[in-house]
Design an enzyme around this catalytic site. Structure first.
Site, PDB file in Angstrom:
ATOM      1  N   HIS A 107      53.467  -9.949 -15.922  1.00  0.00           N
ATOM      2  CA  HIS A 107      53.452  -8.962 -15.590  1.00  0.00           C
ATOM      3  C   HIS A 107      53.367  -7.391 -16.106  1.00  0.00           C
ATOM      4  O   HIS A 107      54.495  -6.250 -15.175  1.00  0.00           O
ATOM      5  CB  HIS A 107      52.731  -9.029 -14.093  1.00  0.00           C
ATOM      6  CG  HIS A 107      51.673  -9.288 -13.728  1.00  0.00           C
ATOM      7  ND1 HIS A 107      50.653  -9.179 -14.037  1.00  0.00           N
ATOM      8  CD2 HIS A 107      52.151 -10.041 -12.610  1.00  0.00           C
ATOM      9  CE1 HIS A 107      50.177 -10.396 -13.735  1.00  0.00           C
ATOM     10  NE2 HIS A 107      50.360 -11.074 -12.862  1.00  0.00           N
ATOM     11  N   HIS A 179      45.008  -6.517  -9.468  1.00  0.00           N
ATOM     12  CA  HIS A 179      45.822  -7.906  -8.932  1.00  0.00           C
ATOM     13  C   HIS A 179      44.933  -7.535  -7.226  1.00  0.00           C
ATOM     14  O   HIS A 179      45.973  -8.696  -7.091  1.00  0.00           O
ATOM     15  CB  HIS A 179      47.371  -7.934  -9.135  1.00  0.00           C
ATOM     16  CG  HIS A 179      47.742  -9.492  -9.009  1.00  0.00           C
ATOM     17  ND1 HIS A 179      47.055 -10.789  -7.999  1.00  0.00           N
ATOM     18  CD2 HIS A 179      47.879  -9.492 -10.445  1.00  0.00           C
ATOM     19  CE1 HIS A 179      47.901 -11.607  -8.879  1.00  0.00           C
ATOM     20  NE2 HIS A 179      48.274 -11.062  -9.785  1.00  0.00           N
ATOM     21  N   GLU A 316      41.167 -11.377 -12.155  1.00  0.00           N
ATOM     22  CA  GLU A 316      42.002  -9.931 -13.243  1.00  0.00           C
ATOM     23  C   GLU A 316      41.171  -9.776 -14.372  1.00  0.00           C
ATOM     24  O   GLU A 316      41.401 -11.180 -15.200  1.00  0.00           O
ATOM     25  CB  GLU A 316      43.387 -10.260 -13.280  1.00  0.00           C
ATOM     26  CG  GLU A 316      43.945 -10.790 -12.334  1.00  0.00           C
ATOM     27  CD  GLU A 316      45.476 -11.716 -12.131  1.00  0.00           C
ATOM     28  OE1 GLU A 316      46.325 -11.209 -12.604  1.00  0.00           O
ATOM     29  OE2 GLU A 316      45.926 -12.556 -11.583  1.00  0.00           O
TER      30      GLU A 316
END
Length: 349
Positions: A107, A179, A316
């Site tokens: 991420h 998320h 996601e």
């Protein structure tokens, strides 16, 4: 109608954060924050008409700051995993922050978009808020000044529309997602194993022991990853399958049966007790289906609820993880001056 603005607390650097609340004609309520451009709360009616918050989260900004976990956050410049924590752009290799005690990047590292306070513009008539910021050159290790925005819209037909837009002055990686952890029975109301899921994907990306894709896109047929017919999450999550064992459950990217840029329904989630259904539409080519296998046991969520393993699921939307290292995956490289646009809709029935 309109948008209510209230304080969400102050983060350690001294910046104040805000919480934005909007309600549609059906009573569905969306709350988002400028901290991390985060989806904080989503009150959705069930079959009995009762409103319940269906996303995991925290009561104030310091809980997000201290606990992390990306709950509801906007993730970028590159979401998901990058093997070896590097990327080559225009024949130059860029080093990225490595995971704590690891060698990969997740991420975009510890200083991601989920940790930033975004600028905002309100559109009260359309129940919409546009978050924006400049991601400067070499932030998170990526080249180029990236002007980005994330727009949340609460529609009158009970959908949350999330639109991403950006332009960079250098070739870079652009792969953003939301998320949110969903539990259609209500946040803190037990595991999501009885939720039923459908995903329009004939294949999924195989991972190694560090959850990095190997490059193989494996057919879902005759595997626990076949969600082409709606089935209960718990039906096969504990199967003796190497991929499930490596991830502790589902934490895999599904190769959607669609083209990039084509807006299409790609997934559906149904929770039988509440009767709630969530449909997912996106322009993206992949979706990471994650079943909350690593939610911190006993973490304190909203309204003094205690979160446990598998108390929420994520869908996601994205380019495939580690796509920069696999030529058979669609590339997330954004050319200088060209627009990055992506849209995802979570609609509730």
């Amino acid at each position: 109608m309109g948008i209510k603005v209230s304080s969400f607390g102050r983060i350690p650097c001294g910046k104040e954060t805000s919480l934005f609340t909007m309600v549609n004609k059906n009573g569905m309520c969306l709350e988002v924050s400028d901290y991390g451009a985060t989806l904080v709360s989503l009150m959705v009616p069930g079959k009995d008409g009762a409103l319940t918050d269906v996303v995991l989260g925290y009561d104030d900004v310091m809980d997000y700051w201290n606990t992390g976990g990306y709950l509801g956050a906007t993730v970028g410049r590159n979401c998901n995993r990058n093997g070896g924590a590097n990327v080559t752009i225009q024949e130059k290799q860029y080093e990225l922050p490595k995971n704590e005690n690891g060698k990969n990047n997740l991420h975009s590292g510890p200083d991601g978009y989920d940790r930033k306070v975004w600028d905002y513009e309100l559109d009260e008539e359309n129940l919409s808020i546009r978050f924006s910021r400049l991601s400067p050159d070499m932030e998170q290790g990526y080249p180029g000044n990236f002007e980005i925005s994330v727009t949340y819209t609460l529609t009158q037909d009970n959908a949350v529309k999330i639109e991403y837009h950006g332009v960079c002055d250098h070739d870079t990686v652009a792969n953003m997602t939301n998320h949110s952890y969903f539990n259609l029975a209500g946040q803190g109301k037990g595991t999501i194993e009885n939720h039923e899921v459908w995903i329009d994907a004939d294949g999924f990306t195989v991972i190694d022991a560090e959850s990095i894709p190997t490059g193989e896109i494996r057919p879902v047929e005759n595997t626990p990853f076949d969600f082409r017919q709606r089935k209960r999450i718990g039906a096969e999550i504990g199967a003796d399958d190497e991929q499930l064992i490596l991830a502790g459950g589902y934490d895999h990217n599904f190769a959607l049966n669609k083209k990039e840029g084509e807006m299409k329904k790609v997934a559906e989630v149904f929770e039988p007790e509440s009767g709630r259904t969530m449909e997912v539409f996106t322009t993206c080519v992949g979706v990471q289906f994650y079943t909350g296998n690593f939610i911190t046991e006993g973490s304190n969520g909203k309204e003094d609820t205690i979160y446990q393993k598998r108390y929420g699921l994520c869908l996601e939307t994205q380019f495939f993880p580690d796509a920069v290292h696999h030529e058979n995956f669609q590339s997330p490289i954004l050319k200088a001056g060209e627009p990055y646009d992506s849209t995802t809709i979570y609609k509730f029935l």
